[in-house]
Design a protein around this motif. Structure first.
Motif, PDB file in Angstrom:
ATOM      1  N   THR A 115      -2.875  -8.309  -8.223  1.00  0.00           N
ATOM      2  CA  THR A 115      -3.165  -8.246  -6.761  1.00  0.00           C
ATOM      3  C   THR A 115      -2.907  -6.902  -6.366  1.00  0.00           C
ATOM      4  N   PHE A 116      -4.135  -6.342  -5.698  1.00  0.00           N
ATOM      5  CA  PHE A 116      -3.644  -4.950  -5.162  1.00  0.00           C
ATOM      6  C   PHE A 116      -4.373  -4.888  -3.785  1.00  0.00           C
ATOM      7  N   GLY A 117      -3.523  -4.188  -2.988  1.00  0.00           N
ATOM      8  CA  GLY A 117      -3.921  -4.005  -1.440  1.00  0.00           C
ATOM      9  C   GLY A 117      -3.617  -2.713  -1.127  1.00  0.00           C
ATOM     10  N   ILE A 118      -4.533  -2.048  -0.199  1.00  0.00           N
ATOM     11  CA  ILE A 118      -4.542  -0.617   0.254  1.00  0.00           C
ATOM     12  C   ILE A 118      -4.166  -0.807   1.545  1.00  0.00           C
ATOM     13  N   ARG A 119      -3.333   0.260   2.187  1.00  0.00           N
ATOM     14  CA  ARG A 119      -2.986   0.403   3.683  1.00  0.00           C
ATOM     15  C   ARG A 119      -3.074   1.816   4.059  1.00  0.00           C
ATOM     16  N   GLU A 123      -7.955  10.818  11.206  1.00  0.00           N
ATOM     17  CA  GLU A 123      -7.740  11.488   9.779  1.00  0.00           C
ATOM     18  C   GLU A 123      -6.725  10.936   9.240  1.00  0.00           C
ATOM     19  N   VAL A 124      -6.876  10.507   7.833  1.00  0.00           N
ATOM     20  CA  VAL A 124      -5.917   9.721   6.951  1.00  0.00           C
ATOM     21  C   VAL A 124      -4.552  10.828   6.613  1.00  0.00           C
ATOM     22  N   LEU A 125      -3.673  10.083   7.101  1.00  0.00           N
ATOM     23  CA  LEU A 125      -2.120  11.124   6.657  1.00  0.00           C
ATOM     24  C   LEU A 125      -1.800  10.643   5.541  1.00  0.00           C
ATOM     25  N   GLU A 126      -1.696   9.197   5.192  1.00  0.00           N
ATOM     26  CA  GLU A 126      -0.856   8.626   4.070  1.00  0.00           C
ATOM     27  C   GLU A 126      -1.661   7.276   3.612  1.00  0.00           C
ATOM     28  N   VAL A 127      -1.622   6.931   2.377  1.00  0.00           N
ATOM     29  CA  VAL A 127      -2.118   5.820   1.706  1.00  0.00           C
ATOM     30  C   VAL A 127      -0.857   5.078   1.037  1.00  0.00           C
ATOM     31  N   THR A 128      -1.096   3.699   1.299  1.00  0.00           N
ATOM     32  CA  THR A 128       0.092   2.952   0.434  1.00  0.00           C
ATOM     33  C   THR A 128      -0.950   1.998  -0.355  1.00  0.00           C
ATOM     34  N   LEU A 129      -0.498   2.034  -1.802  1.00  0.00           N
ATOM     35  CA  LEU A 129      -1.054   1.043  -2.638  1.00  0.00           C
ATOM     36  C   LEU A 129      -0.014  -0.033  -2.879  1.00  0.00           C
ATOM     37  N   ASP A 130      -0.275  -1.124  -2.550  1.00  0.00           N
ATOM     38  CA  ASP A 130       0.632  -2.371  -2.767  1.00  0.00           C
ATOM     39  C   ASP A 130       0.299  -3.222  -4.046  1.00  0.00           C
ATOM     40  N   ILE A 131       1.372  -3.371  -4.907  1.00  0.00           N
ATOM     41  CA  ILE A 131       0.960  -4.099  -5.942  1.00  0.00           C
ATOM     42  C   ILE A 131       1.707  -5.311  -6.203  1.00  0.00           C
ATOM     43  N   ALA A 132       1.040  -6.301  -6.469  1.00  0.00           N
ATOM     44  CA  ALA A 132       1.864  -7.736  -6.710  1.00  0.00           C
ATOM     45  C   ALA A 132       1.094  -8.479  -7.477  1.00  0.00           C
ATOM     46  N   SER A 165       5.143  -0.549  -4.319  1.00  0.00           N
ATOM     47  CA  SER A 165       4.518   0.169  -3.270  1.00  0.00           C
ATOM     48  C   SER A 165       4.438   1.475  -3.299  1.00  0.00           C
ATOM     49  N   ILE A 166       3.198   1.977  -3.775  1.00  0.00           N
ATOM     50  CA  ILE A 166       3.152   3.385  -3.972  1.00  0.00           C
ATOM     51  C   ILE A 166       2.731   4.199  -2.793  1.00  0.00           C
ATOM     52  N   VAL A 167       3.394   5.145  -2.262  1.00  0.00           N
ATOM     53  CA  VAL A 167       2.751   5.706  -1.138  1.00  0.00           C
ATOM     54  C   VAL A 167       2.412   7.209  -1.322  1.00  0.00           C
ATOM     55  N   SER A 190      -2.721  13.224  -3.025  1.00  0.00           N
ATOM     56  CA  SER A 190      -2.571  12.598  -4.186  1.00  0.00           C
ATOM     57  C   SER A 190      -3.293  11.407  -4.226  1.00  0.00           C
ATOM     58  N   ALA A 191      -3.872  10.717  -3.371  1.00  0.00           N
ATOM     59  CA  ALA A 191      -4.689   9.820  -3.182  1.00  0.00           C
ATOM     60  C   ALA A 191      -6.202   9.907  -3.901  1.00  0.00           C
ATOM     61  N   ILE A 192      -6.455  11.327  -3.497  1.00  0.00           N
ATOM     62  CA  ILE A 192      -7.622  11.417  -3.856  1.00  0.00           C
ATOM     63  C   ILE A 192      -7.585  12.096  -5.380  1.00  0.00           C
ATOM     64  N   SER A 193      -6.455  12.755  -5.629  1.00  0.00           N
ATOM     65  CA  SER A 193      -6.129  12.737  -7.311  1.00  0.00           C
ATOM     66  C   SER A 193      -6.141  11.503  -8.123  1.00  0.00           C
TER      67      SER A 193
END
Length: 80
Positions: free
Chosen positions: A8-12, A20-29, A57-59, A64-67
């Motif tokens: 399961t993967f989620g994104i916030r 403007e997007v400042l930060e993206v968090t990828l949640d892995i469960a 959780s990867i912030v 870095s999200a674009i990369s």
């Protein structure tokens, strides 16, 4: 029984007031069914309930999200 992999993967995302997007968090469960044995008037019964455990959780900041996106495209190719 808990699986040994993420399923399961989620994104916030966090945006500023202009959107403007400042930060993206990828949640892995991983989600799985947990089974317990209980005593009822009918005897022993197996009861299954859904459970989930967070792995990470990867912030990431915007760059870095674009990369990460570019790395996935490079690795997997474009959609047909």
């Amino acid at each position: 029984m808990k699986p040994q992999y993420a399923n399961t993967f989620g994104i916030r995302k966090v945006s500023d007031k202009e959107g403007e997007v400042l930060e993206v968090t990828l949640d892995i469960a991983y989600k799985y069914m947990e089974t317990a044995v209980t005593i009822t008037p009918k005897g022993l019964e197996n009861i299954s309930t859904p459970a989930a455990d967070q792995i990470a959780s990867i912030v990431m900041n915007r760059q870095s999200a674009i990369s990460l996106r570019n790395l996935l495209i490079q690795t997997l190719g474009m959609e047909p």
